[in-house]
Design a protein around this motif. Structure first.
Motif, PDB file in Angstrom:
ATOM      1  N   LEU A  32      46.804  40.002  36.689  1.00 29.24           N
ATOM      2  CA  LEU A  32      46.151  40.430  35.315  1.00 29.24           C
ATOM      3  C   LEU A  32      46.932  41.264  34.530  1.00 29.24           C
ATOM      4  N   ARG A  33      47.926  42.057  35.075  1.00 27.65           N
ATOM      5  CA  ARG A  33      48.747  42.549  34.138  1.00 27.65           C
ATOM      6  C   ARG A  33      49.687  41.628  33.088  1.00 27.65           C
ATOM      7  N   ARG A  34      50.186  40.727  33.743  1.00 25.66           N
ATOM      8  CA  ARG A  34      50.947  39.398  33.249  1.00 25.66           C
ATOM      9  C   ARG A  34      49.921  38.931  32.052  1.00 25.66           C
ATOM     10  N   TRP A  35      48.837  38.507  32.594  1.00 27.27           N
ATOM     11  CA  TRP A  35      48.051  37.831  31.710  1.00 27.27           C
ATOM     12  C   TRP A  35      47.349  38.830  30.447  1.00 27.27           C
ATOM     13  N   ALA A  36      47.084  39.957  30.806  1.00 23.68           N
ATOM     14  CA  ALA A  36      46.830  41.057  29.763  1.00 23.68           C
ATOM     15  C   ALA A  36      47.973  41.022  28.683  1.00 23.68           C
ATOM     16  N   ALA A  37      49.268  41.247  29.018  1.00 20.25           N
ATOM     17  CA  ALA A  37      50.425  41.449  28.391  1.00 20.25           C
ATOM     18  C   ALA A  37      50.775  40.422  27.416  1.00 20.25           C
ATOM     19  N   ALA A  38      50.069  39.003  27.678  1.00 19.94           N
ATOM     20  CA  ALA A  38      50.541  38.005  26.618  1.00 19.94           C
ATOM     21  C   ALA A  38      49.728  38.322  25.527  1.00 19.94           C
ATOM     22  N   ARG A 109      21.910  42.739  28.952  1.00 23.15           N
ATOM     23  CA  ARG A 109      22.635  43.551  27.860  1.00 23.15           C
ATOM     24  C   ARG A 109      23.434  42.990  26.790  1.00 23.15           C
ATOM     25  N   ARG A 110      23.269  41.270  26.986  1.00 22.79           N
ATOM     26  CA  ARG A 110      23.767  40.455  26.050  1.00 22.79           C
ATOM     27  C   ARG A 110      25.114  40.752  26.143  1.00 22.79           C
ATOM     28  N   VAL A 111      25.786  40.469  27.266  1.00 20.78           N
ATOM     29  CA  VAL A 111      27.243  40.985  27.332  1.00 20.78           C
ATOM     30  C   VAL A 111      27.872  39.450  27.844  1.00 20.78           C
ATOM     31  N   ALA A 112      28.929  38.868  27.120  1.00 18.59           N
ATOM     32  CA  ALA A 112      29.449  37.630  27.328  1.00 18.59           C
ATOM     33  C   ALA A 112      29.897  37.469  28.852  1.00 18.59           C
ATOM     34  N   THR A 113      29.905  36.497  29.484  1.00 14.16           N
ATOM     35  CA  THR A 113      30.187  36.365  30.752  1.00 14.16           C
ATOM     36  C   THR A 113      31.308  35.126  30.926  1.00 14.16           C
ATOM     37  N   GLN A 114      31.830  35.034  32.211  1.00 12.60           N
ATOM     38  CA  GLN A 114      32.872  33.976  32.532  1.00 12.60           C
ATOM     39  C   GLN A 114      32.682  33.902  33.889  1.00 12.60           C
ATOM     40  N   ARG A 115      32.507  32.962  34.539  1.00 11.03           N
ATOM     41  CA  ARG A 115      32.487  32.883  36.027  1.00 11.03           C
ATOM     42  C   ARG A 115      33.873  33.054  36.625  1.00 11.03           C
ATOM     43  N   SER A 116      33.939  33.490  37.645  1.00 15.04           N
ATOM     44  CA  SER A 116      35.447  33.763  38.415  1.00 15.04           C
ATOM     45  C   SER A 116      36.208  32.402  38.147  1.00 15.04           C
ATOM     46  N   GLU A 117      35.744  31.510  38.539  1.00  7.74           N
ATOM     47  CA  GLU A 117      36.679  30.452  38.837  1.00  7.74           C
ATOM     48  C   GLU A 117      37.230  29.781  37.692  1.00  7.74           C
ATOM     49  N   ALA A 118      36.302  29.807  36.603  1.00  4.49           N
ATOM     50  CA  ALA A 118      36.997  29.430  35.166  1.00  4.49           C
ATOM     51  C   ALA A 118      37.667  30.468  34.744  1.00  4.49           C
ATOM     52  N   PHE A 119      37.449  31.923  34.782  1.00  4.54           N
ATOM     53  CA  PHE A 119      38.614  32.837  34.637  1.00  4.54           C
ATOM     54  C   PHE A 119      39.847  32.415  35.261  1.00  4.54           C
ATOM     55  N   ALA A 120      39.841  32.141  36.359  1.00  8.11           N
ATOM     56  CA  ALA A 120      41.099  32.199  37.199  1.00  8.11           C
ATOM     57  C   ALA A 120      41.792  30.930  36.748  1.00  8.11           C
ATOM     58  N   THR A 121      41.128  29.800  36.582  1.00  5.32           N
ATOM     59  CA  THR A 121      41.919  28.488  35.838  1.00  5.32           C
ATOM     60  C   THR A 121      42.481  29.021  34.609  1.00  5.32           C
ATOM     61  N   ALA A 122      41.554  29.487  33.890  1.00  5.94           N
ATOM     62  CA  ALA A 122      42.306  29.927  32.497  1.00  5.94           C
ATOM     63  C   ALA A 122      43.358  31.060  32.210  1.00  5.94           C
ATOM     64  N   MET A 123      43.113  31.848  33.274  1.00  8.60           N
ATOM     65  CA  MET A 123      44.257  33.009  33.436  1.00  8.60           C
ATOM     66  C   MET A 123      45.869  32.265  33.872  1.00  8.60           C
ATOM     67  N   LEU A 124      45.625  31.479  34.937  1.00  9.97           N
ATOM     68  CA  LEU A 124      46.744  30.690  35.383  1.00  9.97           C
ATOM     69  C   LEU A 124      47.367  29.779  34.359  1.00  9.97           C
ATOM     70  N   ASN A 125      46.600  29.069  33.823  1.00 11.81           N
ATOM     71  CA  ASN A 125      46.961  28.148  32.850  1.00 11.81           C
ATOM     72  C   ASN A 125      47.793  29.005  31.607  1.00 11.81           C
ATOM     73  N   ASP A 126      47.025  30.026  31.171  1.00  8.46           N
ATOM     74  CA  ASP A 126      47.360  30.730  30.090  1.00  8.46           C
ATOM     75  C   ASP A 126      48.756  31.487  30.300  1.00  8.46           C
ATOM     76  N   ARG A 127      49.239  31.910  31.683  1.00  9.92           N
ATOM     77  CA  ARG A 127      50.379  32.588  31.847  1.00  9.92           C
ATOM     78  C   ARG A 127      51.539  31.705  32.026  1.00  9.92           C
ATOM     79  N   HIS A 128      51.522  30.534  31.967  1.00  7.79           N
ATOM     80  CA  HIS A 128      52.454  29.402  32.204  1.00  7.79           C
ATOM     81  C   HIS A 128      53.207  29.100  30.797  1.00  7.79           C
TER      82      HIS A 128
END
Length: 128
Positions: A32-38, A109-128
């Motif tokens: 998460l730190r690597r992903w957030a740093a991007a 509360r009308r907060v956006a959501t993302q399912r964990s599996e979709a977020f995991a895929t996006a996070m791993l793809n984004d950091r490469h």
């Protein structure tokens, strides 16, 4: 954007991580730190089920990531729901979980959501 993340839920759905690993929280926090740093606009609060001590885990936090353990008499899901209910500006947040109760609280509360599996895929793809 500020991400509220259900930590153990995300670990279970992230390739290469395992809840059986004693360092699972540290490994997720590092990802998460690597992903957030991007993108400096990304801020992350990841909440794990009860740990000792409860509260912010400074050794897992850093950059734009804050890691928190729920109190022993609570769960990460309950802590996330309390945070969602207390949000001052829900439009600035995304809740990451695959737990139906957490997702329902975000929807109320009308907060956006993302399912964990979709977020995991996006996070791993984004950091490469």
């Amino acid at each position: 954007m500020h991400y509220l993340i259900d930590g153990h839920n995300l670990i279970a759905r992230t390739p290469g991580l395992s809840l059986a690993d004693p360092d699972d929280e540290a490994k997720l926090s590092a990802l998460l730190r690597r992903w957030a740093a991007a993108d400096p606009r990304r801020k992350v609060t990841v909440i794990f089920d009860a740990g000792l001590p409860a509260g912010e885990a400074r050794h897992l936090s850093g950059g734009n990531v804050k890691a928190i353990f729920a109190p022993n008499n609570s769960s990460a899901d309950a802590a996330l729901i309390r945070r969602i209910e207390a949000l001052g500006n829900p439009a600035e947040f995304v809740v990451v979980s695959s737990d139906n109760a957490v997702l329902a609280a975000a929807a109320r509360r009308r907060v956006a959501t993302q399912r964990s599996e979709a977020f995991a895929t996006a996070m791993l793809n984004d950091r490469h």
